[in-house]
Design an enzyme around this catalytic site. Structure first.
Site, PDB file in Angstrom:
ATOM      1  N   ASP A 162       0.856  -1.188   0.000  1.00 35.82           N
ATOM      2  CA  ASP A 162       0.000   0.000   0.000  1.00 35.82           C
ATOM      3  C   ASP A 162       0.892   1.238   0.000  1.00 35.82           C
ATOM      4  O   ASP A 162       2.052   1.178   0.433  1.00 35.82           O
ATOM      5  CB  ASP A 162      -0.916   0.024   1.222  1.00 35.82           C
ATOM      6  CG  ASP A 162      -1.925   1.160   1.154  1.00 35.82           C
ATOM      7  OD1 ASP A 162      -2.846   1.071   0.327  1.00 35.82           O
ATOM      8  OD2 ASP A 162      -1.790   2.147   1.910  1.00 35.82           O
ATOM      9  N   SER A 163       0.345   2.333  -0.465  1.00 36.34           N
ATOM     10  CA  SER A 163       1.104   3.575  -0.479  1.00 36.34           C
ATOM     11  C   SER A 163       1.324   4.107   0.929  1.00 36.34           C
ATOM     12  O   SER A 163       2.186   4.958   1.140  1.00 36.34           O
ATOM     13  CB  SER A 163       0.370   4.632  -1.314  1.00 36.34           C
ATOM     14  OG  SER A 163      -0.902   4.897  -0.759  1.00 36.34           O
ATOM     15  N   CYS A 171      -4.259  -1.184  -2.310  1.00 35.91           N
ATOM     16  CA  CYS A 171      -4.344   0.257  -2.511  1.00 35.91           C
ATOM     17  C   CYS A 171      -5.192   0.480  -3.754  1.00 35.91           C
ATOM     18  O   CYS A 171      -4.852  -0.018  -4.830  1.00 35.91           O
ATOM     19  CB  CYS A 171      -2.945   0.840  -2.700  1.00 35.91           C
ATOM     20  SG  CYS A 171      -2.892   2.588  -3.168  1.00 35.91           S
ATOM     21  N   GLU A 231      -4.510   9.726   8.691  1.00 35.52           N
ATOM     22  CA  GLU A 231      -3.085   9.501   8.906  1.00 35.52           C
ATOM     23  C   GLU A 231      -2.478  10.488   9.900  1.00 35.52           C
ATOM     24  O   GLU A 231      -1.380  10.255  10.409  1.00 35.52           O
ATOM     25  CB  GLU A 231      -2.336   9.544   7.574  1.00 35.52           C
ATOM     26  CG  GLU A 231      -2.737   8.405   6.641  1.00 35.52           C
ATOM     27  CD  GLU A 231      -1.615   7.954   5.733  1.00 35.52           C
ATOM     28  OE1 GLU A 231      -0.621   8.691   5.596  1.00 35.52           O
ATOM     29  OE2 GLU A 231      -1.738   6.846   5.170  1.00 35.52           O
ATOM     30  N   CYS A 245     -11.304   3.149  -0.761  1.00 38.46           N
ATOM     31  CA  CYS A 245      -9.974   3.493  -0.243  1.00 38.46           C
ATOM     32  C   CYS A 245      -9.830   2.719   1.045  1.00 38.46           C
ATOM     33  O   CYS A 245     -10.739   2.729   1.890  1.00 38.46           O
ATOM     34  CB  CYS A 245      -9.835   4.994   0.005  1.00 38.46           C
ATOM     35  SG  CYS A 245      -8.273   5.440   0.815  1.00 38.46           S
ATOM     36  N   HIS A 266      -8.215   3.189   3.641  1.00 31.28           N
ATOM     37  CA  HIS A 266      -8.216   3.966   4.883  1.00 31.28           C
ATOM     38  C   HIS A 266      -9.627   4.127   5.456  1.00 31.28           C
ATOM     39  O   HIS A 266      -9.801   4.244   6.672  1.00 31.28           O
ATOM     40  CB  HIS A 266      -7.669   5.378   4.639  1.00 31.28           C
ATOM     41  CG  HIS A 266      -6.201   5.476   4.467  1.00 31.28           C
ATOM     42  ND1 HIS A 266      -5.555   5.010   3.351  1.00 31.28           N
ATOM     43  CD2 HIS A 266      -5.230   6.002   5.272  1.00 31.28           C
ATOM     44  CE1 HIS A 266      -4.256   5.249   3.461  1.00 31.28           C
ATOM     45  NE2 HIS A 266      -4.036   5.846   4.609  1.00 31.28           N
TER      46      HIS A 266
END
Length: 275
Positions: free
Chosen positions: A11-12, A74, A159, A193, A195
């Site tokens: 993942d990024s 991702c 994040e 996404c 996240h």
């Protein structure tokens, strides 16, 4: 193909940890390597060429570390890089290895989840503008209308540890309202996404109660289990020790601290430098 290997999860940043968590919950027996390109995140606003180049570097690194199978956990990488890597790169650099994404498994099941045939999608600007979900869903479910809503503030909030803040409430309500104003017939929303599951409760609060919210983790995990069942040689090449190693392109201490929020447990990480 090595006699034993690990499953690579890329993942990024941190979002892919929600995919890893679900995969390990369903298949705890395998060995895993997680690689987060945190030094170059976010990918969502980057061009196709840059995302492809960064993703390919990470995939090659995971191959070098002994992964025969890599999951792009991702959505931006899956949307902007997966097809090129599968079609152009693997035949030349690693014909016996495989790279899979998170978009196809999600689109395969979405037609069984929506009744109105109106589906909403929350994602990064890169994922939404690529129209990858629209294209893939059109192939399998041509009667479904997809409406994408970019949510550029959600990943930075998560994040930076602000997922439970009032600021997060504001931006979750803003994007939820914007999506439903564009199509009030939506009855199913994809969190496109990895996240976004950390904002699930807030998203649930600001969407109509009849709207289903689809997180990708369980879907991708089930799809991977089915893939390994159908590809016996690949399954047998993966070491079964229940181990998981974490690598980041940034400071390991920072990664470990933030990763623990996604995994609800202590994480030890190492810094990786691409070979």
């Amino acid at each position: 193909m090595p006699s034993v290997s690990s499953i690579g999860i890329f993942d990024s940043g941190y979002g892919g940890l929600t995919i890893l968590s679900e995969i390990r919950s369903l298949m705890p027996e395998y060995n895993y390597i997680y690689l987060g390109d945190n030094a170059r995140t976010p990918y969502g606003t980057r061009s196709f060429d840059v995302v492809y180049r960064f993703t390919l570097e990470s995939v090659k690194q995971l191959f070098f570390m002994g992964c025969n199978l890599v999951i792009l956990a991702c959505n931006t990488a899956s949307a902007k890089a997966l097809r090129t890597i599968q079609q152009n790169d693997l035949p030349h650099i690693a014909p016996d290895k495989r790279v899979l994404g998170v978009i196809r498994p999600t689109t395969e099941v979405i037609g069984d989840l929506t009744r109105s045939r109106h589906v909403g999608l929350f994602g990064t600007e890169g994922t939404v503008s690529s129209l990858s979900y629209n294209i893939e869903i059109e192939k399998l479910w041509p009667d479904i209308k997809v409406t994408g809503q970019a949510c550029p503030m959600w990943v930075p909030l998560i994040e930076n540890g602000e997922a439970q803040s009032e600021g997060a409430d504001y931006f979750v309500e803003k994007y939820c309202n914007a999506l439903m104003e564009r199509d009030s017939d939506i009855d199913t929303v994809i969190l496109a996404c990895t996240h976004y599951p950390l904002l699930y409760d807030k998203i649930r609060q600001h969407l109509p109660q009849n709207v289903k919210i689809i997180s990708q983790g369980p879907i991708v995990a089930a799809s991977l289990k089915d893939y390994l069942h159908r590809h016996v040689d690949m399954e047998q090449s993966i070491k079964k020790g229940g181990e998981c190693r974490f690598y980041t392109t940034e400071q390991p201490e920072k990664f470990a601290k933030n990763a623990s929020v996604f995994l609800s447990g202590k994480v030890t990480a190492e810094t990786i430098t691409f070979r």
